[in-house]
Design an enzyme around this catalytic site. Structure first.
Site, short mmCIF file in Angstrom:
data_model
loop_
_atom_site.label_atom_id
_atom_site.label_comp_id
_atom_site.label_asym_id
_atom_site.label_seq_id
_atom_site.Cartn_x
_atom_site.Cartn_y
_atom_site.Cartn_z
N ASP A 83 7.32 11.63 62.95
CA ASP A 83 8.69 12.54 63.34
C ASP A 83 9.43 10.84 63.66
O ASP A 83 8.67 10.13 64.15
CB ASP A 83 9.02 12.97 64.20
CG ASP A 83 10.65 13.53 63.78
OD1 ASP A 83 10.69 13.76 62.99
OD2 ASP A 83 11.43 14.03 64.89
N HIS A 84 10.32 10.57 62.77
CA HIS A 84 11.07 9.11 63.03
C HIS A 84 9.88 7.72 63.13
O HIS A 84 10.23 6.66 64.36
CB HIS A 84 12.17 9.24 64.28
CG HIS A 84 12.93 10.11 64.30
ND1 HIS A 84 14.11 10.17 63.63
CD2 HIS A 84 13.12 11.45 64.59
CE1 HIS A 84 15.50 10.42 63.73
NE2 HIS A 84 15.10 11.51 64.46
N ASP B 170 12.10 6.73 58.73
CA ASP B 170 13.72 7.01 59.45
C ASP B 170 13.64 4.91 59.26
O ASP B 170 13.41 4.48 60.04
CB ASP B 170 13.44 7.03 61.06
CG ASP B 170 14.89 6.86 61.40
OD1 ASP B 170 16.08 6.57 60.94
OD2 ASP B 170 15.12 6.78 62.41
#
Length: 291
Positions: free
Chosen positions: A84-85, A106
């Site tokens: 994630d991210h 991201d």
């Protein structure tokens, strides 16, 4: 059971007009709690490891990833691993070998043309490795200690026309949209722009993802799923549950020094919150039957 591909879990949620819950994990207790809560709800779940969690673990992805994979493979419900991210290209390239079937790249902090170009490059590479890729357009805000954006600030909301161009220009598989939530909220007071969400859902052909869901009231999350959100990301809510339970335990037992005593209490509190969010908020309970 074998690791589930994130893309399949999201696709199933879209087909069912529901959402898959995705929880950010930091410790082994987080991992165990998420899986226990998902098993209790009888639903699939996504275990998410963020770039910030990797930094916390001395910059090493594999120890937490291997723990997550080992726990997921023993779960009674489908579990996928999601990175994630990710802002670091070096970290992105570790994802396939560490067991992740999906990543969220991201580049939302960059000006739009740079976000599009960087995400296109990341998506091309991810797809060459068989990875499902999510990106963000607009800025959810509240990450890394930054305050949430004002509702009228540039980039605080995702524009449907720009989002359509972004998805077409990058080839991403899912899009995190900025509709009023913020990362790291400790109160559930975020008011989502549901009218904008419906416009985004109508404009886009890819599944939509809600970040910063911990700050959204239950009713808001239910409406968001009905409005087109197919993946609901949760992180802070688990930390609130864990920290609150541990504080209460230590206040009642000031003599306690065995970390297993209070970590087990924190783990159970997180598991209960996972089950509640899956069963009550996303409506995903019963989507998988424990074997």
């Amino acid at each position: 059971m074998p690791l589930a591909p994130t893309g399949e879990l999201v696709a199933r949620a879209v087909e069912d007009r529901s959402a898959v819950a995705a929880f950010n994990v930091i410790t082994l207790e987080h991992i165990e709690a998420v899986i226990a809560g998902a098993e209790a709800a009888g639903a699939p779940v996504v275990l998410q490891v963020s770039e910030n969690a990797v930094k916390f673990r001395y910059g090493r992805l594999l120890p937490l990833a291997r723990a997550a994979r080992a726990a997921a493979e023993r779960a009674a419900v489908p579990v996928s691993l999601h990175l994630d991210h990710v802002q670091s290209d070096e970290l992105l390239r570790q994802a396939p070998g560490a067991g992740f079937s999906s990543v969220m790249y991201d580049a939302a902090r960059l000006p739009y043309p740079d976000n599009l170009a960087a995400t296109r490059t990341a998506a091309d590479w991810a797809h060459s490795q068989g990875l499902y890729i999510e990106a963000e357009l607009g800025e959810v805000g509240g990450k890394d200690g930054r305050p949430p954006l004002d509702a009228h600030a540039p980039g605080a909301r995702t524009d449907p026309a720009q989002a359509r161009d972004f998805v077409g220009g990058t080839g991403v598989d899912a899009l995190a949209v900025a509709v009023g939530s913020a990362h790291a909220m400790t109160t559930r007071t975020a008011a989502l722009d549901h009218a904008l969400l419906k416009r985004l859902s109508a404009a886009l052909s890819v599944p939509l993802v809600l970040h910063g869901s911990s700050g959204v009231p239950d009713a808001g999350l239910v409406e968001a799923v009905a409005g087109g959100i197919a993946k609901v990301n949760v992180g802070t809510a688990l930390n609130i549950a864990m920290t609150g339970a541990i504080r209460e335990f230590l206040a009642a037992h000031p003599e306690a020094v065995d970390s297993r005593k209070y970590l087990s209490v924190g783990r159970e509190a997180m598991a209960l919150e996972v089950r509640r969010l899956i069963a009550v908020v996303t409506g995903a309970a019963g989507a998988a039957t424990p074997s």
